[in-house]
Design a protein around this motif. Structure first.
Motif, PDB file in Angstrom:
ATOM      1  N   THR B  44     -36.297 -48.219 -55.497  1.00  9.99           N
ATOM      2  CA  THR B  44     -36.976 -49.383 -54.919  1.00  9.99           C
ATOM      3  C   THR B  44     -38.401 -49.382 -55.459  1.00  9.99           C
ATOM      4  OG1 THR B  44     -35.632 -49.154 -52.937  1.00  9.99           O
ATOM      5  CG2 THR B  44     -37.569 -50.561 -52.763  1.00  9.99           C
ATOM      6  N   MET B  45     -38.762 -50.457 -56.151  1.00 10.93           N
ATOM      7  CA  MET B  45     -40.064 -50.522 -56.791  1.00 10.93           C
ATOM      8  C   MET B  45     -41.153 -50.816 -55.757  1.00 10.93           C
ATOM      9  SD  MET B  45     -38.529 -49.887 -59.493  1.00 10.93           S
ATOM     10  CE  MET B  45     -39.903 -49.695 -60.616  1.00 10.93           C
ATOM     11  N   LYS B  46     -42.310 -50.161 -55.944  1.00 13.42           N
ATOM     12  CA  LYS B  46     -43.437 -50.347 -55.025  1.00 13.42           C
ATOM     13  C   LYS B  46     -43.901 -51.797 -54.985  1.00 13.42           C
ATOM     14  CE  LYS B  46     -45.822 -45.928 -55.247  1.00 13.42           C
ATOM     15  NZ  LYS B  46     -46.821 -45.195 -56.026  1.00 13.42           N
ATOM     16  N   LYS B  47     -44.024 -52.352 -56.174  1.00 10.90           N
ATOM     17  CA  LYS B  47     -44.685 -53.649 -56.364  1.00 10.90           C
ATOM     18  C   LYS B  47     -44.049 -54.770 -55.535  1.00 10.90           C
ATOM     19  CE  LYS B  47     -46.278 -56.337 -60.364  1.00 10.90           C
ATOM     20  NZ  LYS B  47     -46.033 -56.535 -61.812  1.00 10.90           N
ATOM     21  N   ASN B  48     -42.729 -54.889 -55.660  1.00 12.99           N
ATOM     22  CA  ASN B  48     -42.070 -56.067 -55.083  1.00 12.99           C
ATOM     23  C   ASN B  48     -40.807 -55.720 -54.285  1.00 12.99           C
ATOM     24  OD1 ASN B  48     -40.625 -55.196 -57.230  1.00 12.99           O
ATOM     25  ND2 ASN B  48     -40.727 -57.104 -58.416  1.00 12.99           N
ATOM     26  N   ASP B  49     -40.647 -54.421 -54.011  1.00 12.98           N
ATOM     27  CA  ASP B  49     -39.461 -53.965 -53.275  1.00 12.98           C
ATOM     28  C   ASP B  49     -38.144 -54.258 -53.989  1.00 12.98           C
ATOM     29  OD1 ASP B  49     -40.535 -52.556 -51.200  1.00 12.98           O
ATOM     30  OD2 ASP B  49     -40.588 -54.239 -49.807  1.00 12.98           O
ATOM     31  N   GLU B  50     -38.254 -54.577 -55.257  1.00 12.56           N
ATOM     32  CA  GLU B  50     -37.060 -54.814 -56.070  1.00 12.56           C
ATOM     33  C   GLU B  50     -36.244 -53.528 -56.166  1.00 12.56           C
ATOM     34  OE1 GLU B  50     -35.899 -55.720 -60.737  1.00 12.56           O
ATOM     35  OE2 GLU B  50     -37.986 -55.379 -60.157  1.00 12.56           O
ATOM     36  N   GLN B  51     -34.917 -53.657 -56.073  1.00 15.67           N
ATOM     37  CA  GLN B  51     -34.060 -52.479 -56.210  1.00 15.67           C
ATOM     38  C   GLN B  51     -33.405 -52.458 -57.577  1.00 15.67           C
ATOM     39  OE1 GLN B  51     -31.538 -52.523 -52.654  1.00 15.67           O
ATOM     40  NE2 GLN B  51     -32.877 -50.938 -51.847  1.00 15.67           N
ATOM     41  N   ARG B  52     -33.479 -51.314 -58.214  1.00 11.16           N
ATOM     42  CA  ARG B  52     -32.879 -51.177 -59.530  1.00 11.16           C
ATOM     43  C   ARG B  52     -31.954 -49.974 -59.543  1.00 11.16           C
ATOM     44  NH1 ARG B  52     -37.906 -51.598 -63.685  1.00 11.16           N
ATOM     45  NH2 ARG B  52     -36.275 -51.008 -65.141  1.00 11.16           N
ATOM     46  N   CYS B  53     -30.768 -50.184 -60.081  1.00 11.30           N
ATOM     47  CA  CYS B  53     -29.835 -49.074 -60.219  1.00 11.30           C
ATOM     48  C   CYS B  53     -30.108 -48.362 -61.526  1.00 11.30           C
ATOM     49  CB  CYS B  53     -28.406 -49.602 -60.198  1.00 11.30           C
ATOM     50  SG  CYS B  53     -27.916 -50.145 -58.558  1.00 11.30           S
ATOM     51  N   LEU B  54     -30.326 -47.059 -61.430  1.00 11.29           N
ATOM     52  CA  LEU B  54     -30.640 -46.292 -62.625  1.00 11.29           C
ATOM     53  C   LEU B  54     -29.444 -45.454 -63.048  1.00 11.29           C
ATOM     54  CD1 LEU B  54     -34.207 -45.058 -61.627  1.00 11.29           C
ATOM     55  CD2 LEU B  54     -33.554 -47.223 -62.661  1.00 11.29           C
ATOM     56  N   ASN B  55     -29.423 -45.157 -64.315  1.00 13.94           N
ATOM     57  CA  ASN B  55     -28.346 -44.347 -64.877  1.00 13.94           C
ATOM     58  C   ASN B  55     -28.607 -42.859 -64.622  1.00 13.94           C
ATOM     59  OD1 ASN B  55     -26.437 -43.111 -66.421  1.00 13.94           O
ATOM     60  ND2 ASN B  55     -26.998 -44.119 -68.343  1.00 13.94           N
ATOM     61  N   PRO B  56     -27.736 -42.195 -63.868  1.00 13.46           N
ATOM     62  CA  PRO B  56     -27.963 -40.777 -63.550  1.00 13.46           C
ATOM     63  C   PRO B  56     -27.991 -39.894 -64.795  1.00 13.46           C
ATOM     64  CG  PRO B  56     -26.153 -41.676 -62.251  1.00 13.46           C
ATOM     65  CD  PRO B  56     -26.494 -42.700 -63.285  1.00 13.46           C
ATOM     66  N   GLU B  57     -27.385 -40.377 -65.849  1.00 19.06           N
ATOM     67  CA  GLU B  57     -27.316 -39.581 -67.080  1.00 19.06           C
ATOM     68  C   GLU B  57     -28.538 -39.789 -67.980  1.00 19.06           C
ATOM     69  OE1 GLU B  57     -24.003 -38.283 -68.222  1.00 19.06           O
ATOM     70  OE2 GLU B  57     -22.687 -39.198 -66.733  1.00 19.06           O
ATOM     71  N   SER B  58     -29.399 -40.708 -67.587  1.00 22.00           N
ATOM     72  CA  SER B  58     -30.506 -41.080 -68.468  1.00 22.00           C
ATOM     73  C   SER B  58     -31.635 -40.059 -68.449  1.00 22.00           C
ATOM     74  CB  SER B  58     -31.061 -42.431 -68.049  1.00 22.00           C
ATOM     75  OG  SER B  58     -31.697 -42.302 -66.791  1.00 22.00           O
ATOM     76  N   LYS B  59     -32.430 -40.106 -69.497  1.00 20.29           N
ATOM     77  CA  LYS B  59     -33.615 -39.260 -69.570  1.00 20.29           C
ATOM     78  C   LYS B  59     -34.592 -39.610 -68.466  1.00 20.29           C
ATOM     79  CE  LYS B  59     -34.063 -37.548 -74.243  1.00 20.29           C
ATOM     80  NZ  LYS B  59     -34.890 -37.501 -75.460  1.00 20.29           N
ATOM     81  N   THR B  60     -34.616 -40.892 -68.122  1.00 21.09           N
ATOM     82  CA  THR B  60     -35.506 -41.359 -67.050  1.00 21.09           C
ATOM     83  C   THR B  60     -35.306 -40.536 -65.786  1.00 21.09           C
ATOM     84  OG1 THR B  60     -35.372 -43.596 -67.934  1.00 21.09           O
ATOM     85  CG2 THR B  60     -36.153 -43.383 -65.670  1.00 21.09           C
ATOM     86  N   ILE B  61     -34.061 -40.388 -65.394  1.00 20.16           N
ATOM     87  CA  ILE B  61     -33.774 -39.658 -64.160  1.00 20.16           C
ATOM     88  C   ILE B  61     -34.120 -38.182 -64.298  1.00 20.16           C
ATOM     89  CG2 ILE B  61     -31.909 -38.880 -62.647  1.00 20.16           C
ATOM     90  CD1 ILE B  61     -32.926 -41.664 -62.078  1.00 20.16           C
TER      91      ILE B  61
END
Lengths: 77, 77
Positions: B44-61
């Motif tokens: 859940t993004m701080k800015k606008n409460d937007e929810q984004r599904c992230l890839n568990p396998e990604s480098k980001t996570i």
């Protein structure tokens, strides 16, 4: 520098009891922010939707993270 | 063995865009279960409460998890 700031953490009591990965329906991680100076980890239990605040420094959380990364490597068929 | 089971995942679209740790207000981890066969990670993004599904396998996570563990070692004064 503000002299006083309202602290609004979600967790009042931190539960140091071990938690089983399989018993958790959802795990929420709330990073430290201006409103709460510490990372908060809230587990929602499958059984009764009870929410428990877990200690980010605990072995439980480290093991949970490990369990997640192990699960990640197994793909659903 | 049930022949059919209703799959109810929270995430339809997985966002592979990199996400900044500081932009996240809350990170939800939902383990694989009978209702959804894969781990789901919802930011859940701080800015606008937007929810984004992230890839568990990604480098980001992986980087997020690392960032959390680094934050953990720093204690609020």
């Amino acid at each position: 520098i503000p002299l006083a700031r309202t602290v609004r953490c979600n967790c009042i009591h931190i539960d140091d009891q071990p938690v089983r990965m399989r018993a958790i329906g959802k795990l929420e991680i709330i990073p430290a922010s201006l409103s709460c100076p510490r990372v908060e980890i809230i587990a929602t239990m499958k059984k009764n939707d009870e929410q428990r605040c877990l200690n980010p420094e605990s072995k439980t959380i480290k093991n949970l993270m490990k369990a997640f990364s192990q699960k990640r490597s197994k793909r659903a068929p």
